[in-house]
Design a protein around this motif. Structure first.
Motif, PDB file in Angstrom:
ATOM      1  N   ALA B 287      -2.072   8.322  10.487  1.00 42.74           N
ATOM      2  CA  ALA B 287      -1.136   7.518   9.346  1.00 42.74           C
ATOM      3  C   ALA B 287      -0.409   8.742   8.766  1.00 42.74           C
ATOM      4  N   LEU B 289       1.900   8.711   5.115  1.00 40.40           N
ATOM      5  CA  LEU B 289       2.321   7.763   4.169  1.00 40.40           C
ATOM      6  C   LEU B 289       3.106   8.402   3.159  1.00 40.40           C
ATOM      7  N   ASP B 291       5.382   8.609  -0.404  1.00 36.80           N
ATOM      8  CA  ASP B 291       5.690   7.902  -1.575  1.00 36.80           C
ATOM      9  C   ASP B 291       6.642   9.066  -2.375  1.00 36.80           C
ATOM     10  N   HIS B 350       0.583  11.367   2.125  1.00 38.90           N
ATOM     11  CA  HIS B 350      -1.013  11.330   2.448  1.00 38.90           C
ATOM     12  C   HIS B 350      -0.826  11.124   4.114  1.00 38.90           C
ATOM     13  N   ALA B 354      -6.159   5.916   9.164  1.00 37.14           N
ATOM     14  CA  ALA B 354      -5.480   5.124   8.181  1.00 37.14           C
ATOM     15  C   ALA B 354      -6.191   4.898   6.868  1.00 37.14           C
ATOM     16  N   ASP B 355      -7.332   4.450   7.131  1.00 36.37           N
ATOM     17  CA  ASP B 355      -8.241   3.759   6.039  1.00 36.37           C
ATOM     18  C   ASP B 355      -8.544   4.743   4.962  1.00 36.37           C
ATOM     19  N   ALA B 358      -5.207   5.888   3.085  1.00 30.47           N
ATOM     20  CA  ALA B 358      -4.760   4.924   2.160  1.00 30.47           C
ATOM     21  C   ALA B 358      -5.692   4.923   0.837  1.00 30.47           C
ATOM     22  N   ARG B 361      -4.599   7.916  -1.059  1.00 24.90           N
ATOM     23  CA  ARG B 361      -3.341   7.618  -1.644  1.00 24.90           C
ATOM     24  C   ARG B 361      -3.459   6.917  -2.753  1.00 24.90           C
ATOM     25  N   ALA B 362      -4.166   5.709  -2.758  1.00 21.70           N
ATOM     26  CA  ALA B 362      -4.607   4.834  -3.879  1.00 21.70           C
ATOM     27  C   ALA B 362      -5.050   5.750  -5.088  1.00 21.70           C
ATOM     28  N   SER B 365      -2.309   7.781  -6.574  1.00 15.46           N
ATOM     29  CA  SER B 365      -1.273   7.052  -7.311  1.00 15.46           C
ATOM     30  C   SER B 365      -1.626   6.678  -8.635  1.00 15.46           C
TER      31      SER B 365
END
Lengths: 540, 540
Positions: B287, B289, B291, B350, B354-355, B358, B361-362, B365
């Motif tokens: 992944a 990602l 932002d 990021h 994938a998990d 994520a 990233r959370a 954020s």
């Protein structure tokens, strides 16, 4: 904020590890196990009392002492019988066996400087008067780096850095702290803990070692998988050399030539004296998640650890015991004969903010399961955590019972890990067999990297009442085997005197020339720790 | 697997950046913006044609050329007018301004060795014959490290490493790859990509720079927040010096003395020639990602980045533009006048499974929101990704239009970041004002560390038709300001010739002595890149 001198820190036992009050005899379970493994081993004769040891090297003559006292004050120049023997070496098993001899070498004086300027002035006096200087931190060295070896000089000053201790600067925005190099790891953690931070460096020597020692010897700790080895924590150093003082590590992320901080990490006191260490620190983690795992065998377990290291989930701790160590460790926590003594056990710890630590732990667990790992009772991880600083005391109890016990470590790439383990095991086995000694060889993966891992061996053997010479022969053939099999001569114990003869095999003749060139530039008289790192092979 | 020679790699423009086919004029939007910022700037007179340049330094005499040809073959010793000017310097703006002069210095010959042994033999010939050797990788240097400076020697050999390129070894278990030092970054990524891996080092120079150059200059890239700067990727080096060859980095995690790999990273060709680079690689991430964030001001944004760096969520990319750069960047993507031109924009990427990506990233954020960040249109991050290697082409188009454009970088601790930014901005402003030049100063945080961050400045100015001397004066006063404010003389561009006069302020006189001592040991005749790193201040 200023340095807090700690003049009268607790000394370790002069002839063993650690706090004298915590020394203990052999637990019953261990005795039982030893009988099964080694047969009957005659108890070792006790070593001499401290007062009865004859020191083979004279104290420094009065003019030397007067000159040193002129720098640090007479009360900080010590030549007493006890204090000299307390600075006669480190804490390897060979060191302790030498502490059992009736005649021993010791430094000619122990000098305790109170400021960086006093360190510089002591080096100047030593240079003028032809004295070698051996920096002394916590005294936990295990590769001979504290040998009172004068080299070509008249005598040896043991430079005890305990007065250069305490927090010098702290910045909670930058998350950096500067300590005097003589600060012990527990003292550093205590002062950081009051501020909600920690350093998180936990080698076996944690309870007595100093930050300066960690830097000088490129220490690795049990949490290095997550926080990095000590190398990675150091953001700055002050180093006092015989020809000038360096303040290195202006700020993170320079490309202004080679990173000179890294030139001193691992220099083992041969370039100068590290007097201040700046380190990055981190908030005390919100969560600390312990897991234990069992693998069918070492290969599967190592494969699991590799996948985790390469995935980058960042466990703070991840370690794997081989079958032999798993059996013995479980014996120590009272599980002899239970199902889990088969296979290999691993301990994994994740730390950090609770949700992120949980996500990383979940990803680690998935990978370990894919590699064949089975979750084991968490009490095994808790038992490791509880007992992790006790091994040196057990070693001493074994020695007192006539059981030889020592550790050694190396590292290599993942793809070479099993071959290196087999080579080391074979060299040790042949060595002990040649000495007609029943023995047991235990091993664990103590540190992981994306590209490889370390192997940490513990040996116990019935080497008889005079084990030193036999062990030095076995260790030498094992070092040869390590080099032949592509391993490192040391992963985190350092070079010192013991490994110096193998250094050139690892870094090549041009590498040795580079080290000698820097040493010659900073210390043209060669007074700094002449027995360590770059020393010629020592004949004992 | 063996080295794949790439003899005829695409050369960059001799007098500008990059692929000649991709050079372009000024976009209309930029012209509009320039008018508003700088007023009317007279278009620069064109530089000379390549054929019309007079080379002030003679080609090497025939006996030198014959000796070199005896090593590498006559076809790999080149003295043509064009090839010499293609090796006359790097790609900083001062370099390009010098390419506009009618008379220019150039190396006396360009030599292309095909093996490590040939490199050693070329160094031997150069030493015997009194020739300086300047290693040449991708030719992307921006601090003068490729100057054809003979020092005390008779002439200069530009040692072009393009034939030492290609994958030499690859291990998907260890996740390591060994490349010839002359391998370009795109060539390395291509061959790794075929195997499902990537290196992930993306400096601005990515499209043309070589792995050897990254190592010699301690490169940082746009993904260094996640993958570490190039220093951290290097697990081994082969270095050919005038007095011997070193193979360093036996395996990860040694404590056998100082880490000698780190002694060569940043040595800028002054100790020897890096001929092979072993790097850790990682699987192409599942992944990716992207932002974009907006902060009310630089202080809030920097605080957000600091919190992320210290939390350790490991974004691959995290960067923050200041107000001035945010306005211009948005102008470039066609958003002039929209609401977002207020404030400071940040890009965060990021990568990973994938998990896990994520979850990281959370956490990132959440922290950025706590610091006052507001999510912005993801197209801003995508636009950054799309345009990130185009800036040097734009710089050239600006120069052709008479607009001076250059970059510089430094780093410091988080707590000192704003003060350093203000000092640099003030020095630049005063410098341009003193030159009576309208200007604009843009800045972004390009790299983050737990303890600090870098600042990357871009300046555009109407410096007139002869901007070189004025800029060198402005740069010198800016360097003085950086040192006075506690910054680094360079975060990732290197020292080269341009920053050499400031090196001693950063590492101290004893630090310079250490570098000189190693150089004297490995290269006693001082033939290796005598103009760079340790050179005395240059009078132009």
């Amino acid at each position: 904020m200023s340095t807090q001198p700690q003049d009268e820190r607790l000394d370790m036992r002069w002839d063993g590890w650690g706090d004298p009050a915590r020394a203990h005899g052999l637990p019953g379970g261990v005795k039982l196990l030893l009988g099964a493994v080694l047969g009957r081993v005659p108890k070792a004769p006790p070593g001499p009392d401290l007062a009865d040891v004859r020191i083979s090297t004279p104290p420094l003559p009065d003019p030397d002492l007067a000159a040193l006292a002129g720098v640090v004050g007479a009360e900080h120049v010590r030549t007493g019988h006890d204090v000299r023997l307390l600075h006669a070496g480190g804490k390897s098993t060979p060191d302790l066996l030498r502490r059992r001899q009736t005649e021993q070498a010791a430094p000619g004086a122990v000098v305790l400087p109170g400021t960086d300027d006093e360190v510089a002035a002591v080096l100047a006096v030593a240079g003028e008067r032809g004295l070698a200087v051996v920096p002394f931190g916590g005294g936990t060295a295990v590769t001979g780096g504290l040998e009172p070896d004068a080299g070509p000089h008249r005598g040896v000053v043991s430079l005890d850095l305990r007065r250069l201790s305490g927090l010098i600067a702290f910045d909670d925005v930058d998350q950096e702290a500067t300590f005097g190099a003589g600060t012990t790891a527990p003292a550093a953690e205590a002062v950081l803990g009051e501020r909600g931070f920690e350093l998180g460096h936990f080698p076996q020597s944690f309870e007595f070692a100093t930050l300066g020692g960690f830097a000088a010897l490129r220490s690795s700790g049990q949490s290095s998988a997550g926080h990095g080895r000590f190398d990675a924590m150091v953001t700055g150093l002050r180093v006092v050399t015989p020809t000038g003082t360096l303040d290195l590590g202006r700020a993170p992320g320079s490309a202004a030539g080679p990173d000179l901080v890294r030139w001193f990490l691992g220099s083992e006191g041969t370039f100068g004296v590290i007097t201040r260490v700046r380190v990055r620190v981190h908030p005390v983690p919100e969560a600390r998640l312990f897991d234990a795992w069992t693998f069918g065998g070492f290969a599967a377990g190592a494969d699991g650890l590799r996948r985790v290291a390469q995935l980058g989930t960042g466990p703070t701790v991840i370690r794997l015991s081989d079958e032999a160590e798993t059996a013995v460790s479980l014996a120590q926590v009272g599980s002899i004969g239970r199902a889990l003594t088969k296979g290999c056990s691993a301990v994994v710890v994740h730390e950090g903010p609770a949700d992120l630590a949980a996500a990383r732990r979940a990803a680690t667990s998935r990978v370990l399961q894919e590699a064949g790992g089975v979750p084991a009772a968490p009490r095994l991880a808790a038992a490791w955590d509880h007992g992790r600083f006790k091994a040196p005391y057990l070693r001493d109890a074994l020695l007192a019972h006539g059981v030889f016990c020592e550790t050694l470590e190396t590292a290599t790439t993942w793809s070479n890990l099993r071959a290196l383990k087999a080579s080391v095991t074979s060299a040790l086995t042949q060595g002990f067999d040649g000495a007609d000694a029943r023995h047991r060889i235990l091993c664990h993966v103590s540190h992981v990297y994306p590209t490889g891992a370390s192997l940490y061996f513990t040996v116990i053997a019935g080497l008889g009442p005079e084990p030193l010479d036999a062990w030095l022969r076995i260790k030498a053939r094992t070092n040869d085997a390590i080099m032949a099999a592509g391993g490192m001569i040391t992963h985190h114990h350092g070079v010192g005197t013991d490994h110096a003869p193998w250094l050139e095999q690892e870094i090549g003749p041009a590498g040795v020339r580079m080290l000698r060139a820097v040493r010659a530039e900073l210390d043209p008289a060669g007074i700094m720790n002449p027995g360590a790192l770059l020393a010629p092979a020592r004949v004992r």
